[in-house]
Design an enzyme around this catalytic site. Structure first.
Site, PDB file in Angstrom:
ATOM      1  N   ASP A 110      57.261  36.273  40.865  1.00  0.00           N
ATOM      2  CA  ASP A 110      56.550  37.391  40.208  1.00  0.00           C
ATOM      3  C   ASP A 110      56.426  38.628  41.085  1.00  0.00           C
ATOM      4  O   ASP A 110      55.899  39.636  40.647  1.00  0.00           O
ATOM      5  CB  ASP A 110      55.112  36.970  39.859  1.00  0.00           C
ATOM      6  CG  ASP A 110      55.069  35.852  38.839  1.00  0.00           C
ATOM      7  OD1 ASP A 110      56.112  35.595  38.222  1.00  0.00           O
ATOM      8  OD2 ASP A 110      54.009  35.234  38.680  1.00  0.00           O
ATOM      9  N   LYS A 163      39.022  35.227  49.778  1.00  0.00           N
ATOM     10  CA  LYS A 163      38.053  36.132  49.124  1.00  0.00           C
ATOM     11  C   LYS A 163      36.832  36.432  50.017  1.00  0.00           C
ATOM     12  O   LYS A 163      35.707  36.048  49.707  1.00  0.00           O
ATOM     13  CB  LYS A 163      37.599  35.517  47.790  1.00  0.00           C
ATOM     14  CG  LYS A 163      38.757  35.259  46.831  1.00  0.00           C
ATOM     15  CD  LYS A 163      38.263  35.001  45.422  1.00  0.00           C
ATOM     16  CE  LYS A 163      39.399  35.066  44.430  1.00  0.00           C
ATOM     17  NZ  LYS A 163      39.969  33.828  44.025  1.00  0.00           N
ATOM     18  N   ASP A 219      52.290  41.808  42.160  1.00  0.00           N
ATOM     19  CA  ASP A 219      52.574  40.548  41.482  1.00  0.00           C
ATOM     20  C   ASP A 219      52.537  40.898  39.992  1.00  0.00           C
ATOM     21  O   ASP A 219      51.488  41.261  39.460  1.00  0.00           O
ATOM     22  CB  ASP A 219      51.475  39.533  41.837  1.00  0.00           C
ATOM     23  CG  ASP A 219      51.593  38.243  41.038  1.00  0.00           C
ATOM     24  OD1 ASP A 219      52.018  38.301  39.858  1.00  0.00           O
ATOM     25  OD2 ASP A 219      51.250  37.172  41.556  1.00  0.00           O
TER      26      ASP A 219
END
Length: 364
Positions: A110, A163, A219
């Site tokens: 992707d 994250k 992506d």
């Protein structure tokens, strides 16, 4: 050299387009996604490419046979009987990837960017360790897994922080790697993650480096990002002065960054751009306004329609004075009636829209 492209499964994030074609064959800037990658790998001297798939490889065989000829590469499928995550497929393809001691590239299918395979290979060879991953700088690192380097070392990776709540850095894994075959010893043949298992084991041994990506990265696995990635890709072509883009001297081009297949027909008094891709055999009626959208092959936009932030699927028709916006995706062979408004509709193949779609929804 060798490479493995992680194709994976059903491409559910890019539906309804992937209900018609497997994701690697969906056209990005008028070329199947996978062709962008095969062409870049071949240009960097790769001769063996493995596609790791767990879903219907037979649909892709004809297209890939064409690329084998065109780019002078050998393409093999490695078919998983169960999804093996992002590391398992490397072990499954060990026969090819580990057949000699030269390194191999790994990339997610992707990812779109200016693939710097040659520079990456040179950098990897120079440091002599087991692996190198391409990293890209992002505005909002808190949404990603962030790469943290060893103190006083520009490229050796110390750890990954998933994250992060506090700022630890802004470089993230860009989904493109070069690895020595010795990495395969670290991987078992089971569903396993390269990001969560293989890379941490490599960083513990001080064997993993990062390489900074220059330029754009995206992506493009879901519609919103597919459109953003298209804008970035077209902008990069503009910067390079690419002949693939339609000249801004054309009267209908508005704001540049427009790619139109030579077989497409454009009506009078149209306003097209910025950031538009028009595929083969598309027909654009008089007075049409297009911006930030992708029209796949054989689609037709009738007079005075207004299309923005939309992917129009193959063989689809948008009616006169219709208005589409807010990330609409029309599957294959969809018809939108005259004077219809579609706000963020995701429309399955072969449907006809006869009433307004006022709120983002899936039309089945």
């Amino acid at each position: 050299m060798k490479a493995l492209i992680l194709v994976g499964g059903f491409g559910t994030r890019l539906r309804p387009l992937t209900l018609t074609l497997p994701k690697p064959l969906v056209e990005f800037a008028n070329k199947p996604m996978i062709e962008h990658q095969v062409a870049a790998l071949a240009a960097a001297g790769v001769t063996n490419i493995v596609l790791a798939v767990n879903y219907r490889p037979e649909i892709m065989t004809a297209a890939l046979a064409k690329y084998e000829q065109q780019y002078n590469v050998k393409i093999d499928f490695s078919v998983e009987t169960e999804p093996l995550g992002t590391a398992g497929p490397l072990k499954l393809a060990e026969k090819i990837l580990g057949k000699d001691d030269t390194p191999f590239f790994v990339l997610n299918s992707d990812v779109i960017c200016d693939y710097p395979f040659k520079q990456l290979a040179d950098f990897h060879k120079a440091h002599g360790d087991e692996g190198t991953i391409i990293v890209t700088k992002v505005e909002e690192p808190s949404k990603y897994g962030v790469v943290v380097h060893k103190p006083n070392h520009a490229s050796r990776i110390d750890r990954f922080v998933e994250k992060p709540i506090e700022f630890v850095g802004n470089r993230i894994n860009a989904g493109i790697y070069i690895l020595n075959p010795s990495v395969l010893k670290r991987i078992e043949l089971r569903p396993t993650s390269i990001e969560q298992e293989t890379f941490p084991s490599m960083t513990k041994d001080g064997q993993l480096h990062s390489f900074d990506l220059e330029g754009f990265w995206m992506d493009v696995g879901q519609p919103k990002d597919f459109l953003s990635g298209t804008c970035l890709y077209l902008s990069s072509l503009t910067k390079k002065g690419s002949k693939e883009l339609t000249s801004t001297s054309e009267s209908y081009i508005h704001g540049g960054n427009v790619m139109i297949d030579p077989s497409a027909k454009i009506g009078n008094n149209c306003k097209i751009g910025p950031n538009v891709v028009i595929g083969p055999n598309c027909v654009i009626g008089d007075g049409v306004r297009l911006q930030r959208c992708v029209l796949l092959s054989n689609s037709k936009i009738k007079e005075h329609a207004w299309v923005k932030s939309t992917i129009v699927g193959w063989n689809s028709v948008v009616g006169r004075w219709a208005r589409l916006e807010n990330i609409c995706v029309l599957g294959d062979d969809v018809t939108v009636g005259d004077e219809i408004y579609v706000n963020g509709g995701s429309v399955l193949p072969h449907k006809t829209i006869k009433a307004n779609v006022d709120t983002p929804s899936i039309i089945m």
